[in-house]
Write a protein that holds these residues in place. Structure first.
Motif, PDB file in Angstrom:
ATOM      1  N   PRO A  53       0.816  -1.368   0.045  1.00  0.00           N
ATOM      2  CA  PRO A  53      -0.018   0.092  -0.025  1.00  0.00           C
ATOM      3  C   PRO A  53       0.708   1.543   0.033  1.00  0.00           C
ATOM      4  O   PRO A  53       0.248   2.342  -0.697  1.00  0.00           O
ATOM      5  CB  PRO A  53      -0.816  -0.222   1.176  1.00  0.00           C
ATOM      6  CG  PRO A  53       0.000  -1.121   2.064  1.00  0.00           C
ATOM      7  CD  PRO A  53       0.527  -1.901   1.253  1.00  0.00           C
ATOM      8  N   GLU A  54       1.961   1.310   0.772  1.00  0.00           N
ATOM      9  CA  GLU A  54       2.913   2.380   0.655  1.00  0.00           C
ATOM     10  C   GLU A  54       3.353   2.695  -0.740  1.00  0.00           C
ATOM     11  O   GLU A  54       3.318   4.055  -1.281  1.00  0.00           O
ATOM     12  CB  GLU A  54       4.125   2.213   1.574  1.00  0.00           C
ATOM     13  CG  GLU A  54       3.679   1.952   2.907  1.00  0.00           C
ATOM     14  CD  GLU A  54       3.336   0.553   3.192  1.00  0.00           C
ATOM     15  OE1 GLU A  54       3.273  -0.082   2.331  1.00  0.00           O
ATOM     16  OE2 GLU A  54       3.174   0.411   4.257  1.00  0.00           O
ATOM     17  N   THR A  55       3.634   1.767  -1.583  1.00  0.00           N
ATOM     18  CA  THR A  55       3.987   2.119  -2.998  1.00  0.00           C
ATOM     19  C   THR A  55       2.828   2.480  -3.759  1.00  0.00           C
ATOM     20  O   THR A  55       3.134   3.292  -4.340  1.00  0.00           O
ATOM     21  CB  THR A  55       4.755   0.753  -3.633  1.00  0.00           C
ATOM     22  OG1 THR A  55       5.811   0.356  -2.873  1.00  0.00           O
ATOM     23  CG2 THR A  55       4.895   0.991  -5.113  1.00  0.00           C
ATOM     24  N   LEU A  56       1.605   2.058  -3.637  1.00  0.00           N
ATOM     25  CA  LEU A  56       0.600   2.605  -4.294  1.00  0.00           C
ATOM     26  C   LEU A  56       0.200   4.060  -3.961  1.00  0.00           C
ATOM     27  O   LEU A  56      -0.025   4.871  -4.753  1.00  0.00           O
ATOM     28  CB  LEU A  56      -0.670   1.944  -4.109  1.00  0.00           C
ATOM     29  CG  LEU A  56      -2.041   2.233  -4.493  1.00  0.00           C
ATOM     30  CD1 LEU A  56      -2.013   2.334  -6.311  1.00  0.00           C
ATOM     31  CD2 LEU A  56      -3.206   1.434  -4.112  1.00  0.00           C
ATOM     32  N   ALA A  57       0.393   4.466  -2.712  1.00  0.00           N
ATOM     33  CA  ALA A  57       0.160   5.776  -2.338  1.00  0.00           C
ATOM     34  C   ALA A  57       1.106   6.691  -2.931  1.00  0.00           C
ATOM     35  O   ALA A  57       0.631   7.839  -3.163  1.00  0.00           O
ATOM     36  CB  ALA A  57       0.396   5.728  -0.650  1.00  0.00           C
ATOM     37  N   ALA A  58       2.323   6.130  -3.203  1.00  0.00           N
ATOM     38  CA  ALA A  58       3.307   7.156  -3.591  1.00  0.00           C
ATOM     39  C   ALA A  58       3.137   7.236  -5.069  1.00  0.00           C
ATOM     40  O   ALA A  58       3.948   8.102  -6.010  1.00  0.00           O
ATOM     41  CB  ALA A  58       4.569   6.429  -3.197  1.00  0.00           C
ATOM     42  N   THR A  59       2.460   6.251  -5.903  1.00  0.00           N
ATOM     43  CA  THR A  59       2.668   5.979  -7.476  1.00  0.00           C
ATOM     44  C   THR A  59       1.160   5.898  -7.911  1.00  0.00           C
ATOM     45  O   THR A  59       0.863   5.885  -9.248  1.00  0.00           O
ATOM     46  CB  THR A  59       3.385   4.683  -7.735  1.00  0.00           C
ATOM     47  OG1 THR A  59       2.434   3.675  -7.221  1.00  0.00           O
ATOM     48  CG2 THR A  59       4.695   4.689  -7.367  1.00  0.00           C
ATOM     49  N   GLU A  60       0.271   6.713  -7.081  1.00  0.00           N
ATOM     50  CA  GLU A  60      -1.186   6.638  -7.737  1.00  0.00           C
ATOM     51  C   GLU A  60      -1.142   7.433  -8.956  1.00  0.00           C
ATOM     52  O   GLU A  60      -1.950   7.104  -9.926  1.00  0.00           O
ATOM     53  CB  GLU A  60      -1.993   7.122  -6.843  1.00  0.00           C
ATOM     54  CG  GLU A  60      -2.579   6.248  -5.771  1.00  0.00           C
ATOM     55  CD  GLU A  60      -3.905   6.547  -5.082  1.00  0.00           C
ATOM     56  OE1 GLU A  60      -4.687   6.511  -5.812  1.00  0.00           O
ATOM     57  OE2 GLU A  60      -3.958   6.665  -3.873  1.00  0.00           O
ATOM     58  N   GLN A  61      -0.461   8.554  -9.252  1.00  0.00           N
ATOM     59  CA  GLN A  61      -0.456   9.549 -10.277  1.00  0.00           C
ATOM     60  C   GLN A  61       0.321   8.773 -11.368  1.00  0.00           C
ATOM     61  O   GLN A  61      -0.002   8.904 -12.579  1.00  0.00           O
ATOM     62  CB  GLN A  61       0.250  10.825  -9.970  1.00  0.00           C
ATOM     63  CG  GLN A  61       0.406  12.034 -11.187  1.00  0.00           C
ATOM     64  CD  GLN A  61      -1.062  12.018 -11.500  1.00  0.00           C
ATOM     65  OE1 GLN A  61      -2.106  12.212 -10.821  1.00  0.00           O
ATOM     66  NE2 GLN A  61      -1.165  12.266 -12.993  1.00  0.00           N
ATOM     67  N   LEU A  62       1.301   7.943 -11.130  1.00  0.00           N
ATOM     68  CA  LEU A  62       1.978   7.144 -12.133  1.00  0.00           C
ATOM     69  C   LEU A  62       1.145   6.063 -12.684  1.00  0.00           C
ATOM     70  O   LEU A  62       1.007   5.895 -13.914  1.00  0.00           O
ATOM     71  CB  LEU A  62       3.121   6.522 -11.499  1.00  0.00           C
ATOM     72  CG  LEU A  62       4.066   5.634 -12.242  1.00  0.00           C
ATOM     73  CD1 LEU A  62       4.892   6.547 -13.396  1.00  0.00           C
ATOM     74  CD2 LEU A  62       5.156   4.849 -11.718  1.00  0.00           C
ATOM     75  N   CYS A  63       0.356   5.548 -11.782  1.00  0.00           N
ATOM     76  CA  CYS A  63      -0.743   4.532 -12.459  1.00  0.00           C
ATOM     77  C   CYS A  63      -1.569   5.242 -13.457  1.00  0.00           C
ATOM     78  O   CYS A  63      -2.078   4.589 -14.293  1.00  0.00           O
ATOM     79  CB  CYS A  63      -1.472   3.867 -11.144  1.00  0.00           C
ATOM     80  SG  CYS A  63      -0.506   2.803 -10.279  1.00  0.00           S
TER      81      CYS A  63
END
Length: 339
Positions: free
Chosen positions: A278-288
């Motif tokens: 979840p930490e990676t997702l929080a940091a990369t939501e815009q990248l997704c």
């Protein structure tokens, strides 16, 4: 999806292991097999490890769409192979690992298809030259006994042959990128998929009816009687295709077909969360979001490209903007390569 909708599921695809396979009802009468389960056919499986590290993690974090789960269960009930199509990177091969891991069916057997792949090699390999050399060495040596040697040590079952060994619980076989094979390979498979058996003539001619130990594709040992390998529990066969070839109708009739769709933005974020946390997702939501937009515009990008970019984005120091720019470049450059 309600609980009643999923009550018939044996495979759930929810990332947890269970013993639900034992709830699978008997096969339809036309898919019953009567292979003899000989001692040693199942016990050896416990000592076989996964060939590729990390497969358990891939399987545990895989989340298939409902349509895929339904088709997997239909294939399980009907004892038919599952033909899985979809663009590269959508998780076609990972589905096989997910099924085996969730249902506790041991390591996945794998047959990776090339233009030179043949049905014979997938069933068994006979080392006639090695046997002749062994016989000559015995003839020249002073060891007592006849100069001939048993056939068994020179026969190795291939991935499909190993999957067809009679067991009470099936193995999972991944036939990967089937559309890369020779145009006749699908027709060559028809009889084996229908009958669930094959004969090893070298064993049948010379070994009689006594069980003979053979080495399997994953390095274990199994017993075969009379040179015939016949399934009891039909293997769970996952055949993947990139959709580059139209298969014969007779082959398709023996399979359950399913297409894995490209994941939408919400699904992409769920994949990043399950694979990288979840930490990676929080940091990369815009990248997704950027990846989803670029993928739709380019006609398709593999999902593992997003995972690579997301991992690079958060690896090491959070202050390294150059690294984050590189993560975005991975996606943009891949898009330009698609166009």
């Amino acid at each position: 999806m309600t609980d009643n909708d999923a009550a018939w599921y044996v495979y759930r695809g929810e990332g947890s292991q269970h013993d639900g396979f034992d709830r699978l009802p008997p096969p339809p009468p036309w898919r019953e097999f009567d292979g003899e389960v000989l001692s040693g056919s199942e016990e050896d499986l416990r000592s076989v490890g996964e060939v590729r590290p990390g497969t358990a993690t891939r399987a545990e974090t895989y989340r298939p769409e409902k349509s895929v789960v339904e088709k997997v269960n239909a294939a399980l009930y009907l004892r038919r192979p599952l033909l899985v199509t979809g663009q590269p990177g959508t998780g076609k091969s990972t589905l096989a690992y997910s099924i085996a891991w969730e249902l506790g069916l041991g390591p996945v057997l794998s047959w990776s298809i090339t233009s030179r792949s043949s049905l014979q090699d997938s069933l068994y390999r006979y080392d006639a030259v090695g046997r002749l050399q062994e016989a000559n060495l015995r003839r020249l040596s002073s060891e007592p006994g006849p100069p001939t040697t048993s056939v068994g040590p020179f026969v190795t079952l291939g991935p499909l042959g190993t999957a067809l060994v009679a067991r009470h619980r099936p193995r999972v076989l991944l036939i990967d990128e089937f559309d890369k094979g020779d145009i006749d390979l699908a027709n060559d498979l028809l009889n084996v998929l229908e009958e669930g058996q094959f004969t090893i003539p070298e064993l049948a001619r010379e070994e009689g009816d006594d069980p003979v130990p053979l080495t399997t594709d994953d390095g274990a040992t199994t017993l075969v009687r009379g040179g015939r390998v016949r399934a009891r529990a039909f293997p769970i066969i996952i055949i993947t295709s990139n959709g580059e070839r139209v298969f014969p109708p007779a082959f398709l009739r023996r399979c359950q077909e399913v297409t894995i769709p490209l994941p939408g933005e919400a699904k992409l974020k769920e994949i990043v969360r399950t694979q990288l946390g979840p930490e990676t997702l929080a940091a990369t939501e815009q990248l997704c979001t950027e990846f989803a937009t670029l993928r739709d515009a380019s006609g398709g990008l593999p999902t593992d490209l997003l995972l690579n970019a997301a991992f690079l984005y958060v690896a090491g120091s959070e202050e390294d903007q150059g690294k984050r720019m590189m993560a975005r470049r991975l996606i943009r450059e891949a898009r330009s390569g698609q166009s």
